[in-house]
Write a protein that holds these residues in place. Structure first.
Motif, PDB file in Angstrom:
ATOM      1  N   THR A  45      85.285  -4.905  47.928  1.00 33.13           N
ATOM      2  CA  THR A  45      85.329  -4.322  49.267  1.00 33.13           C
ATOM      3  C   THR A  45      84.536  -3.032  49.289  1.00 33.13           C
ATOM      4  OG1 THR A  45      87.533  -5.249  49.702  1.00 33.13           O
ATOM      5  CG2 THR A  45      86.807  -3.421  51.087  1.00 33.13           C
ATOM      6  N   GLY A  46      83.611  -2.932  50.228  1.00 32.47           N
ATOM      7  CA  GLY A  46      82.804  -1.721  50.336  1.00 32.47           C
ATOM      8  C   GLY A  46      81.562  -1.970  51.169  1.00 32.47           C
ATOM      9  N   THR A  63      80.827   2.489  40.374  1.00 35.07           N
ATOM     10  CA  THR A  63      81.737   2.881  41.450  1.00 35.07           C
ATOM     11  C   THR A  63      82.967   1.977  41.592  1.00 35.07           C
ATOM     12  OG1 THR A  63      80.506   1.581  43.095  1.00 35.07           O
ATOM     13  CG2 THR A  63      79.819   3.882  42.743  1.00 35.07           C
ATOM     14  N   ARG A  64      82.761   0.673  41.714  1.00 34.10           N
ATOM     15  CA  ARG A  64      83.877  -0.215  42.044  1.00 34.10           C
ATOM     16  C   ARG A  64      84.905  -0.326  40.909  1.00 34.10           C
ATOM     17  NH1 ARG A  64      82.070  -3.688  46.187  1.00 34.10           N
ATOM     18  NH2 ARG A  64      80.849  -2.367  47.611  1.00 34.10           N
ATOM     19  N   ARG A  67      86.846   2.983  40.436  1.00 32.97           N
ATOM     20  CA  ARG A  67      87.740   3.207  41.573  1.00 32.97           C
ATOM     21  C   ARG A  67      88.987   2.341  41.458  1.00 32.97           C
ATOM     22  NH1 ARG A  67      85.936   4.155  47.714  1.00 32.97           N
ATOM     23  NH2 ARG A  67      87.994   4.278  48.687  1.00 32.97           N
ATOM     24  N   THR A 191      87.159   8.092  47.093  1.00 30.81           N
ATOM     25  CA  THR A 191      85.736   7.948  47.407  1.00 30.81           C
ATOM     26  C   THR A 191      84.849   8.511  46.306  1.00 30.81           C
ATOM     27  OG1 THR A 191      86.265   8.153  49.759  1.00 30.81           O
ATOM     28  CG2 THR A 191      83.970   8.426  49.132  1.00 30.81           C
ATOM     29  N   ARG A 302      89.263   2.062  53.697  1.00 31.60           N
ATOM     30  CA  ARG A 302      87.859   1.676  53.530  1.00 31.60           C
ATOM     31  C   ARG A 302      87.340   0.812  54.670  1.00 31.60           C
ATOM     32  NH1 ARG A 302      86.816  -0.531  47.479  1.00 31.60           N
ATOM     33  NH2 ARG A 302      89.055  -0.309  47.093  1.00 31.60           N
ATOM     34  N   GLU A 309      85.020   6.154  55.708  1.00 31.57           N
ATOM     35  CA  GLU A 309      86.307   5.955  55.050  1.00 31.57           C
ATOM     36  C   GLU A 309      87.328   6.972  55.529  1.00 31.57           C
ATOM     37  OE1 GLU A 309      86.588   5.477  50.880  1.00 31.57           O
ATOM     38  OE2 GLU A 309      84.766   4.263  50.708  1.00 31.57           O
TER      39      GLU A 309
END
Length: 335
Positions: A45-46, A63-64, A67, A191, A302, A309
């Motif tokens: 998701t993003g 990043t994913r 996170r 974030t 998100r 966000e």
């Protein structure tokens, strides 16, 4: 049966804690599967197109994945901290954000950034942990010296103490032109969690193991100092250990993620209402539910105004405040 009664049974018969609820059963496995699916959904998701972009795989790793790992560690840490704090204070309405612990951690972080402008994340974390420890001990000392007739007053006192500390932090930040930084730290958002910036969160995994190992002692300490001493448990040492573990978890999460309000309040109460008050068998459920709630709130944040966000702390604050008021009203009806 009240929490004190069920806990006294555990103290009288140590095997009661083990027989009261299985540590692992099929329901827990189903819960793990559901939370696992949420975490997979979080990975994909993003706004950034990780499948179509040339550097999609690299962004996925930078990043994913960090996170999602941060969601697991932070959610479990704050839920677990709330559970331990509620046991030690014998009050179901306390957790790091209703006792001022989070505000103290923020004050410690601010002090480090003022005194050591180029401080590493490790140094900032140490400052936040020390301040969180001091703040939690101040709250415990207040409870020991002041007799409060109603358990409903305890979190209100904690919130008031937290507001005082927050006011001091705001004044200092204004005087040092760091108000914007203070706002970012307390935003409670995932974030900015990237590879190379979240690894300190792994410390809370060791905190969770420590809580599980000494779970029986925390349960006994929840009966109070007199009973704990009579059955051979060093009450002061257990409280000191619990305070240290809470401070470490809160300080690390505050530095890396920010404020996650009411998470430690919602999760232990929901689990206790369903499963009772056995800390050892409840701990996996508390961690799992904490992870699930944080992940759901993060997914909402998100997607609700994508491509922008909403901080997860905003979603948690809304949900948590509603649950908090509901718990207060429920306690009031019970007398």
């Amino acid at each position: 049966m009240s929490g004190a009664e069920s806990t006294s049974q555990v103290a009288a018969d140590p095997s009661a804690a083990r027989s009261k609820g299985k540590l692992f059963d099929w329901k827990l496995l189903v819960g793990i599967l559901v939370v696992g699916l949420l975490l997979v959904l979080s990975l994909f998701t993003g706004v950034y197109d990780i499948f179509g972009a040339d550097d999609g795989g690299q962004m996925f790793a930078i990043t994913r994945i960090p996170r999602t790992i941060a969601l697991v560690l932070a959610g479990a840490a704050m839920a677990m901290s709330g559970l331990v704090m509620q046991l030690l204070t014998q009050n179901r309405f306390v957790e790091p954000t209703t006792t001022g612990t989070t505000e103290w951690a923020g004050l410690g972080l601010l002090a480090v950034m003022i005194l050591i402008p180029g401080a590493s994340i490790t140094t900032r974390m140490i400052g936040a942990v020390i301040a969180a420890f001091i703040g939690t001990m101040v709250f415990f000392a207040f409870l020991r010296r002041v007799s409060l007739r109603s358990s409903l007053i305890v979190p209100i006192v904690g919130i008031m103490l937290g507001a005082v500390v927050s006011s001091i932090s705001t004044f200092v930040a204004l005087e040092t032109d760091m108000l914007q930084s203070l706002g970012v730290w307390f935003a409670g958002s995932f974030t900015s969690v990237l590879r190379g910036q979240y690894e300190m969160l792994w410390i809370v995994a060791f905190v969770a193991v420590a809580v599980f190992v000494v779970a029986d002692r925390f349960t006994v300490a929840g009966l109070g100092e007199e009973i704990s001493t009579n059955i051979g448990v060093n009450y002061q040492r257990v409280v000191l250990l619990g305070t240290t573990l809470i401070a470490v978890a809160t300080g690390v999460v505050t530095v890396v993620v920010g404020n996650l309000p009411f998470l430690g309040l919602i999760v232990p109460n929901v689990v206790s209402m369903i499963r009772g008050d056995d800390l050892r068998s409840n701990l996996p459920w508390v961690c799992l539910l904490g992870i699930g709630i944080v992940t759901v709130c993060d997914l909402i944040g998100r997607t609700i105004i994508m491509p922008f966000e909403v901080p997860v702390s905003l979603i948690l604050g809304i949900v948590g405040s509603v649950v908090f008021v509901g718990l207060l009203l429920r306690q009031r009806r019970r007398g």
